[in-house]
Design an enzyme around this catalytic site. Structure first.
Site, mmCIF file in Angstrom:
data_model
loop_
_atom_site.group_PDB
_atom_site.id
_atom_site.type_symbol
_atom_site.label_atom_id
_atom_site.label_comp_id
_atom_site.label_asym_id
_atom_site.label_seq_id
_atom_site.Cartn_x
_atom_site.Cartn_y
_atom_site.Cartn_z
ATOM 1 C CG ASN A 9 38.446 50.878 38.818
ATOM 2 O OD1 ASN A 9 38.373 51.701 37.900
ATOM 3 N ND2 ASN A 9 38.921 51.186 40.021
ATOM 4 C CD1 TRP A 10 38.332 47.933 32.741
ATOM 5 C CD2 TRP A 10 37.851 49.101 30.872
ATOM 6 N NE1 TRP A 10 37.626 47.111 31.906
ATOM 7 C CE2 TRP A 10 37.311 47.802 30.743
ATOM 8 C CE3 TRP A 10 37.675 50.002 29.829
ATOM 9 C CZ2 TRP A 10 36.609 47.390 29.618
ATOM 10 C CZ3 TRP A 10 36.977 49.597 28.704
ATOM 11 C CH2 TRP A 10 36.451 48.304 28.599
ATOM 12 C CE LYS A 11 42.465 50.870 39.886
ATOM 13 N NZ LYS A 11 43.430 50.660 40.937
ATOM 14 C CG HIS A 95 38.968 53.558 43.643
ATOM 15 N ND1 HIS A 95 40.295 53.858 43.781
ATOM 16 C CD2 HIS A 95 38.899 52.238 43.323
ATOM 17 C CE1 HIS A 95 41.012 52.763 43.536
ATOM 18 N NE2 HIS A 95 40.184 51.767 43.262
ATOM 19 C CD GLU A 97 43.622 54.039 42.207
ATOM 20 O OE1 GLU A 97 42.936 54.222 41.188
ATOM 21 O OE2 GLU A 97 44.206 52.951 42.439
ATOM 22 C CD GLU A 167 38.759 48.452 45.573
ATOM 23 O OE1 GLU A 167 38.978 47.624 44.703
ATOM 24 O OE2 GLU A 167 38.821 49.677 45.379
ATOM 25 N N GLY A 173 46.832 47.468 43.549
ATOM 26 C CA GLY A 173 47.899 47.672 42.570
ATOM 27 C C GLY A 173 49.279 47.299 43.074
ATOM 28 C CB SER A 212 46.637 42.498 44.358
ATOM 29 O OG SER A 212 47.352 43.726 44.322
ATOM 30 N N GLY A 233 41.130 45.776 39.340
ATOM 31 C CA GLY A 233 41.840 46.832 38.621
ATOM 32 C C GLY A 233 42.691 46.238 37.513
ATOM 33 N N GLY A 234 43.972 46.108 37.768
ATOM 34 C CA GLY A 234 44.945 45.673 36.762
ATOM 35 C C GLY A 234 44.503 44.468 35.938
#
Ligand code: PGA
Length: 250
Positions: A9-11, A95, A97, A167, A173, A212, A233-234
């Site tokens: 998930n590149w956000k 998600h 966010e 999640e 993150g 994470s 993510g990251g």
């Protein structure tokens, strides 16, 4: 046996140049990832480029969100059919966010899930509790409420054609990963809840862990009985880091 799925998930990250580099790195290493199904979810505008770069490869792609609407006067929205036009296989919905920063509630998320399915996309339904909710001991209630909204609208069978991503919000993150056992406990709860409604759906649905995940902790997470991969993510923004996670699932 459920296949392991690792989705990036590149956000809100990337540029034309970085997308080209990242995709070329992932493509180069994808064959070494064993039996893991790999997917990337770029920002909407890069999906056409990613679809060209990944055409014919084993790596799938999807979106980070999708409209609950099919067409019409909905400025700024992207429909599931449009995503399908560009070869998307998956659409992330709900998600944390989106839920927290854009006030998307359980019912709205369920409508997005329905819209994705209607166009033949596989929804990746995100669920998970905040730190406050975990400390209050209501993790299971929160996850159950999030699942129930989708089951109420779409029925239990629909989850058999979807992916669930657990999640915990406090792990996203933050560098603070849920322990394999903490994650497994919630995954097992989700599967048991689904099994109570339809055993075949529960056996089939891939339940990913997100929050994470790194190359150094992926293998122990993916080794747990009810963890079928990860939503990353990251660490999905760097080809070597992402591929290390994919390999951990192979
Ligand atoms: P993270 O994000 O891997 O950077 O914690 C996971 C996610 O939000 O899907």
């Amino acid at each position: 046996m459920r296949q392991t799925l690792v989705a990036g998930n590149w956000k809100l990250n990337g540029s034309l140049q970085s997308v080209k580099e990242l995709i070329s790195g992932i493509k180069a290493g994808a064959a070494d990832a064993g039996g893991t199904q790999i997917a990337v979810c770029p920002p909407f505008v890069y999906i056409p480029l990613v679809s060209e770069l990944l055409a014919g490869s084993s790596v799938a792609w999807g979106s980070q969100d999708v409209s609950d609407q099919e067409s019409g006067a909905f400025t700024g929205e992207i429909s599931a059919a449009m995503l399908k036009d560009f070869g998307c296989r998956y659409a992330i919905v709900g998600h944390s966010e989106r839920r927290a920063l854009y006030a998307e509630d359980d019912e709205f998320t369920a409508r997005k899930f329905a819209a994705a399915r209607k166009s033949g996309l596989i929804p990746i339904l995100c669920v998970g509790e905040t730190l406050e909710e975990r400390e209050q001991g209501i993790t299971e209630q929160v996850v159950e409420r999030q699942l129930d909204a989708v089951i109420k609208l779409e029925g239990i069978a629909a989850l058999g054609e979807a992916v669930i991503a657990y999640e915990p919000v406090w792990a996203i993150g933050t560098g603070k990963t849920a322990s394999p056992q903490q994650a497994q406990d919630v995954h097992a709860f989700i599967r048991a809840k689904l099994a109570g409604l339809d055993k075949a759906v529960a056996d089939k649905v891939q339940i990913l862990y997100g929050g994470s995940v790194k190359g150094s902790n992926a293998a122990e997470l993916f080794a747990m009985q009810d963890i079928d991969g990860g939503l990353i993510g990251g660490a999905s923004l760097n080809a070597a880091d992402f591929l290390a996670i994919c390999k951990a699932g192979g």
